[in-house]
Scaffold this active site. Structure first.
Site, PDB file in Angstrom:
ATOM      1  CE  LYS A  22      46.306 -56.252 -62.800  1.00 34.10           C
ATOM      2  NZ  LYS A  22      44.978 -56.083 -63.401  1.00 34.10           N
ATOM      3  CG  ASN A  23      44.605 -59.615 -64.442  1.00 33.35           C
ATOM      4  OD1 ASN A  23      44.338 -58.697 -63.662  1.00 33.35           O
ATOM      5  ND2 ASN A  23      45.056 -59.409 -65.669  1.00 33.35           N
ATOM      6  CB  CYS A 116      40.376 -47.861 -68.900  1.00 32.18           C
ATOM      7  SG  CYS A 116      41.077 -49.283 -69.692  1.00 32.18           S
ATOM      8  NE  ARG A 121      39.366 -53.188 -70.342  1.00 34.09           N
ATOM      9  CZ  ARG A 121      40.215 -53.478 -69.352  1.00 34.09           C
ATOM     10  NH1 ARG A 121      40.975 -52.549 -68.849  1.00 34.09           N
ATOM     11  NH2 ARG A 121      40.293 -54.696 -68.886  1.00 34.09           N
ATOM     12  N   PRO A 122      33.459 -52.561 -73.120  1.00 39.57           N
ATOM     13  CG  PRO A 122      32.387 -53.467 -74.984  1.00 39.57           C
ATOM     14  CD  PRO A 122      33.695 -52.861 -74.537  1.00 39.57           C
ATOM     15  CB  ILE A 123      30.315 -54.928 -68.864  1.00 34.75           C
ATOM     16  CG1 ILE A 123      29.262 -53.838 -68.615  1.00 34.75           C
ATOM     17  CG2 ILE A 123      31.662 -54.535 -68.275  1.00 34.75           C
ATOM     18  CD1 ILE A 123      28.702 -53.882 -67.197  1.00 34.75           C
ATOM     19  CG  ASP A 304      47.339 -58.019 -69.901  1.00 37.15           C
ATOM     20  OD1 ASP A 304      46.769 -57.064 -70.466  1.00 37.15           O
ATOM     21  OD2 ASP A 304      46.783 -58.740 -69.056  1.00 37.15           O
ATOM     22  NE  ARG A 396      44.829 -50.614 -61.765  1.00 34.44           N
ATOM     23  CZ  ARG A 396      44.682 -51.017 -63.025  1.00 34.44           C
ATOM     24  NH1 ARG A 396      45.032 -50.243 -64.016  1.00 34.44           N
ATOM     25  NH2 ARG A 396      44.144 -52.186 -63.293  1.00 34.44           N
TER      26      ARG A 396
HETATM   27  N1  EPU Z   1      34.404 -57.369 -74.583  1.00 37.33           N
HETATM   28  C1  EPU Z   1      33.183 -57.020 -75.087  1.00 37.33           C
HETATM   29  N2  EPU Z   1      32.087 -57.136 -74.277  1.00 37.33           N
HETATM   30  C2  EPU Z   1      32.185 -57.597 -72.999  1.00 37.33           C
HETATM   31  C3  EPU Z   1      33.430 -57.960 -72.489  1.00 37.33           C
HETATM   32  C4  EPU Z   1      34.527 -57.837 -73.312  1.00 37.33           C
HETATM   33  O1  EPU Z   1      33.059 -56.595 -76.241  1.00 37.33           O
HETATM   34  O2  EPU Z   1      31.139 -57.685 -72.333  1.00 37.33           O
HETATM   35  C5  EPU Z   1      35.598 -57.259 -75.443  1.00 37.33           C
HETATM   36  C6  EPU Z   1      36.621 -56.249 -74.911  1.00 37.33           C
HETATM   37  O3  EPU Z   1      36.304 -54.936 -75.281  1.00 37.33           O
HETATM   38  C7  EPU Z   1      37.884 -56.765 -75.534  1.00 37.33           C
HETATM   39  C8  EPU Z   1      37.691 -58.282 -75.525  1.00 37.33           C
HETATM   40  O4  EPU Z   1      36.281 -58.486 -75.382  1.00 37.33           O
HETATM   41  O5  EPU Z   1      37.977 -56.325 -76.858  1.00 37.33           O
HETATM   42  C9  EPU Z   1      38.396 -59.032 -74.421  1.00 37.33           C
HETATM   43  O6  EPU Z   1      38.190 -58.370 -73.186  1.00 37.33           O
HETATM   44  P1  EPU Z   1      38.078 -59.141 -71.812  1.00 37.33           P
HETATM   45  O7  EPU Z   1      36.685 -59.026 -71.306  1.00 37.33           O
HETATM   46  O8  EPU Z   1      38.666 -60.498 -71.938  1.00 37.33           O
HETATM   47  O9  EPU Z   1      39.001 -58.251 -70.872  1.00 37.33           O
HETATM   48  P2  EPU Z   1      38.788 -58.045 -69.321  1.00 37.33           P
HETATM   49  O10 EPU Z   1      38.194 -59.250 -68.730  1.00 37.33           O
HETATM   50  O11 EPU Z   1      38.155 -56.719 -69.079  1.00 37.33           O
HETATM   51  C10 EPU Z   1      41.072 -59.070 -68.581  1.00 37.33           C
HETATM   52  C11 EPU Z   1      42.262 -58.609 -67.791  1.00 37.33           C
HETATM   53  C12 EPU Z   1      43.050 -57.600 -68.600  1.00 37.33           C
HETATM   54  C13 EPU Z   1      43.504 -58.270 -69.902  1.00 37.33           C
HETATM   55  C14 EPU Z   1      42.276 -58.805 -70.658  1.00 37.33           C
HETATM   56  C15 EPU Z   1      42.635 -59.574 -71.910  1.00 37.33           C
HETATM   57  C16 EPU Z   1      41.485 -58.845 -65.515  1.00 37.33           C
HETATM   58  C17 EPU Z   1      41.061 -58.185 -64.246  1.00 37.33           C
HETATM   59  N3  EPU Z   1      41.789 -58.031 -66.543  1.00 37.33           N
HETATM   60  O12 EPU Z   1      40.303 -57.902 -68.828  1.00 37.33           O
HETATM   61  O13 EPU Z   1      44.187 -57.233 -67.834  1.00 37.33           O
HETATM   62  O14 EPU Z   1      44.178 -57.352 -70.711  1.00 37.33           O
HETATM   63  O15 EPU Z   1      41.518 -59.682 -69.791  1.00 37.33           O
HETATM   64  O16 EPU Z   1      43.465 -60.634 -71.595  1.00 37.33           O
HETATM   65  O17 EPU Z   1      41.569 -60.058 -65.589  1.00 37.33           O
HETATM   66  C18 EPU Z   1      45.901 -55.835 -67.077  1.00 37.33           C
HETATM   67  O18 EPU Z   1      46.126 -56.662 -66.183  1.00 37.33           O
HETATM   68  O19 EPU Z   1      46.678 -54.872 -67.314  1.00 37.33           O
HETATM   69  C19 EPU Z   1      44.699 -55.970 -67.885  1.00 37.33           C
HETATM   70  C20 EPU Z   1      44.207 -54.962 -68.608  1.00 37.33           C
END
Ligand code: EPU
Length: 417
Positions: A22-23, A116, A121-123, A304, A396
């Protein structure tokens, strides 16, 4: 809403085919936005998140066709810069279109994904990187608006390695003028897969899979054909299931090199694992040892897989300390596991699991994707019949999970609402 009913006590034996990840699929499908012409994707899993991606890309103006495991996407008609709330709220990974839209249409308006169940999960790191590449960013009425007449390569440092953040900026930088360096980048296999896809389209990327990724922008990209890598989390889930039920299961079509952290912990817990080319066999021992673990970015132990591993530790001998370092609220499965008789105490980001002799079936509620999988695993070894409710989370991210378990000898069935 459908529910899944699991009768506990059956051993799992046989072979299971691991689906595409998926990811890994989500970002490569989105990368099709970066070029006109038909891109072909093979080994695409049949999942609700893939349907949401198809809906999103179609909404943006791309043509998407699916036939079995093959998906074809042509973004020649890309004309709409807006990813609406109704789609983004179903799938946070929709934020991946932000960079590609700016790169292709010079502007994007993407609903801001909320938090969620597993965390806020900020961006902010996606936005910081996009701004460094020259985009003007505004937050307005719950939407991120980004505009850039010209994107220029930049040196970008991530405070935290972020998987989708790294992917978003890679997809933006491939069409920027000049060179971009991503530092403290995520190193997950899904990043390498995206880099392979983009390179196949003509992008110039070095260092994917390390913490420094260098991208030299090009004027345009070409369509390509790409095969999605196997799902390491689906594979890990079946590995735990085999060990937990003391069965013997061979995983076909997986990538053992992506599974080393899980393999190591399962071996320490007492499972026997033999690795073959594109496959591995897991056999459960008579009893499990307690093992501590700490979730980490790849190549560390994946967040995960934390919930699934906790189920194994719930019936192991002794005390296991599990620390969740990636997401601040990823212990929501704990209260459901406790209802099934698990002895787990949580303080902050640490769960202390004292193994019990058995779990007992109960009706439970799935709260996120991986937590849902862990509740099915718990059901496999619990005494009695476990009902897992709210299974849309599972759909999902796990393709036909109840059928795969049933084919291995588990008594798992889906009851329609
Ligand atoms: N973070 C920030 N700011 C940002 C982005 C991330 O502070 O702008 C923090 C997050 O809050 C978290 C850490 O950085 O504490 C890592 O988050 P990351 O951004 O790596 O997570 P993601 O990209 O939103 C992906 C997977 C998740 C998986 C995580 C960690 C996808 C679509 N999703 O999420 O998958 O848990 O990486 O490996 O690739 C799942 O499949 O069930 C799932 C949640």
């Amino acid at each position: 809403m459908d529910k899944i009913v699991v009768e506990g006590g059956r051993q799992l034996n046989g072979e299971v085919k691991i689906s595409g990840a998926k990811n890994a699929a989500l970002p490569v499908l989105v990368a099709a936005l970066l070029t006109d012409g038909w891109n072909t994707f093979k080994n695409v899993p049949d999942l609700r998140d893939i349907d949401s991606t198809r809906q999103l890309l179609t909404h943006l103006g791309a043509a998407v066709e699916r036939s079995g495991e093959t998906v074809r996407i042509n973004a020649a008609g890309l004309n709409n810069p807006e990813a609406p709330y109704d789609i983004v709220r179903k799938m946070r990974a929709s934020i991946l279109v932000l960079g590609p839209l700016v790169a292709r249409l010079k502007r994007a308006r993407v609903s801001l994904p909320g938090g969620c169940a597993i965390g806020a999960r900020p961006i902010n790191l996606h936005l910081k990187g996009l701004a460094a590449l020259g985009a003007a960013i505004d937050l307005d009425h719950g939407y991120v608006e980004a505009k850039a007449d010209r994107l220029t390569g930049a040196d970008i440092y991530f405070d935290i390695p972020t998987v989708t953040g790294t992917e978003n900026l890679m997809m933006t930088a491939v069409l920027a003028h000049g060179t971009t360096v991503l530092r403290n980048a995520a190193r997950e296999p899904e990043i390498v897969a995206l880099a392979d896809m983009l390179t196949g389209m003509g992008a110039r990327i070095e260092g994917a899979g390390t913490s420094i990724i260098t991208i030299r922008g090009v004027d345009a990209l070409n369509p390509t054909t790409f095969t999605v890598i196997p799902d390491r989390i689906e594979a890990g889930t079946f590995m735990v299931a085999a060990a937990l039920t003391r069965g013997q299961v061979t995983l076909r079509g997986c990538e053992p090199a992506h599974l080393e952290a899980c393999t190591d912990k399962l071996k320490l817990a007492g499972a026997k694992i033999s690795v073959e080319d594109k496959g591995l066999t897991v056999a459960g021992g008579d009893a499990f040892n307690s093992v501590d673990l700490r979730t980490q970015p790849y190549p560390g132990f994946p967040t995960d897989m934390q919930a699934q591993f906790m189920v194994l530790m719930s019936v192991a001998n002794g005390l296991s300390v599990i620390s969740e370092t990636i997401f601040e609220n990823r212990f929501i499965h704990v209260s459901e596991l406790r209802r099934m008789g698990a002895d787990i105490r949580v303080t902050g980001n640490t769960a202390v699991v004292r193994g019990v002799s058995h779990l007992s079936a109960a009706p439970v509620m799935a709260s996120d994707l991986r937590a849902s999988a862990s509740l099915i695993l718990a059901g496999l070894v619990a005494k009695g019949s476990t009902e897992v409710n709210r299974v849309y989370h599972l759909d999902r991210g796990y393709q036909a999970i109840e059928k795969k378990f049933a084919a291995l000898g588990a008594a798992v069935r889906r009851l329609p609402a």
